[in-house]
Design a protein around this motif. Structure first.
Motif: not given
Lengths: 54, 317
Positions: A18, A14-15, A21-22, A12
């Motif tokens: 994330s 959002q995934q 960012q990681r 998604t």
């Protein structure tokens, strides 16, 4: 075998965000660690480490 | 734990994670980490001739990461009880943002990295002490004592008290009486600090089945133990001045703070019912943090000034 291939995991937005960012955080951590090891090496060996015959 | 599924694609649990870097930082318990860094700085500055700033910084970083790693391993093991208690329910694992396996891998990786970095940067005595601290916190405290005895935070408190000894060892390759005194202050400070919180949160701990002192021996016995530990802590806090590695200013501060701590502990012992009792316990909990912070801050300031003057004298000579 086109058409039967497993499409894998579809993330998604959002995934994906994330994960990005990681990845950035891991990249920065590794870079900082490399700089730290460089500085420690200089500190331990002293400035004499730069005086060597080329 | 598998990162790659049978089809060769990355497993859904890992690839589909919505955890951001902040969740991983939360796993490191940043507030505990800041206390560890602060007490470790005091230990580092106690070294008689100071330490190279780069080596000192790298050592502090390794100690902080080691403390954070043990926090992550603690959260991995305690995820079941963290989900029950209101204070810990929003942590990354019980809230579902990070899986237990991810926290375990994160904690183990950082533990090894911290220990080997400290060994390479400083010395292997410090690295061994850091490894022992992580082992003590994760295995002795988290896995064994926490769920089995009301003395859990008394013995487990040693893990939180080790950083000044580790830092001093990093700077000197040795263990000294001064670093053991700093260890003792934190070690004796831990029970009244945590039991003051446990008095207020005893229902939470009971729900999670953790045998904290108020749940096992009762609130009255806990109040007595808080008072007794405070009676020991107040004079131990003065030891750095008494033994000569802190100034008279520190001595005066330690006496004043010790008296205030004793006053608050006595209030907790006397006021036992109603909202007033909770307020007294909360006051003691809050003040205990200030007590430790101010004592160590004074040591850090004094030692920094002393090392600064030493350096200035050397440069001037």
């Amino acid at each position: 075998m086109a058409g039967t291939e497993d499409p894998g995991v579809e993330l998604t937005p959002q995934q994906l965000k994330s994960r990005r960012q990681r990845n950035i955080a891991i990249g920065l951590s590794v870079a900082c660690f490399a700089v730290l090891i460089f500085l420690v090496t200089i500190a331990k060996l002293g400035p004499g480490v730069l005086n060597r015959p080329l | 734990m598998s990162f790659v599924g049978e089809s060769g694609t990355i497993s859904k649990a890992t690839a589909g994670s919505e955890a951001n870097p902040g969740d991983y930082i939360a796993l490191l318990k940043p507030r505990v980490m800041s206390l560890v860094i602060f007490t470790a700085i005091a230990g580092l500055l106690l070294a008689p001739h100071g330490v190279n700033p780069v080596i000192g910084f790298a050592s502090l970083l390794a100690i902080a990461v080691g403390a954070g790693a043990s926090g992550a391993l603690n959260m991995w093991y305690d995820a079941d009880i963290d989900a029950i208690m209101s204070r810990t329910r929003k942590r990354p694992i019980p809230s579902g943002r990070v899986t237990g396996d991810e926290a375990l891998a994160f904690g183990l990786t950082l533990s090894f990295l911290a220990v080997f970095t400290l060994g390479s940067v400083a010395n292997w005595l410090a690295a061994a002490l850091l490894a022992f601290t992580i082992f003590f916190y994760v295995v002795i405290y988290t896995m064994w004592l926490k769920r089995s005895t009301p003395q859990n935070i008394v013995i487990g408190g040693a893990a939180g008290a080790f950083p000044p000894i580790v830092a001093y060892a990093a700077a000197t390759g040795d263990i000294s009486l001064s670093s053991i005194v700093l260890f003792s202050i934190i070690f004796i400070w831990t029970p009244p600090h945590f039991w003051a919180l446990a008095l207020v949160k005893s229902a939470d701990y009971a729900k999670a089945g953790i045998p904290m002192m108020p749940n096992v021996k009762g609130a009255a016995h806990t109040r007595l133990e808080i008072l007794l530990y405070s009676l020991v802590l107040a004079p131990v806090g003065v030891l750095p001045w008494f033994l000569g590695f802190a100034s008279m200013v520190y001595g005066g501060l330690a006496i004043a703070l010790g008296a205030a701590l004793l006053f608050l502990a006595a209030r907790v012992y006397i006021v036992r019912t109603g909202d007033a009792a909770d307020r007294c316990a909360k006051s003691l909990f809050g003040f205990s943090i200030l007590y430790l912070f101010l004592l160590f801050a004074e040591i850090v300031i004094e030692r920094s000034l002393s090392l600064g003057f030493e350096l200035a004298a050397r440069l001037g000579a």
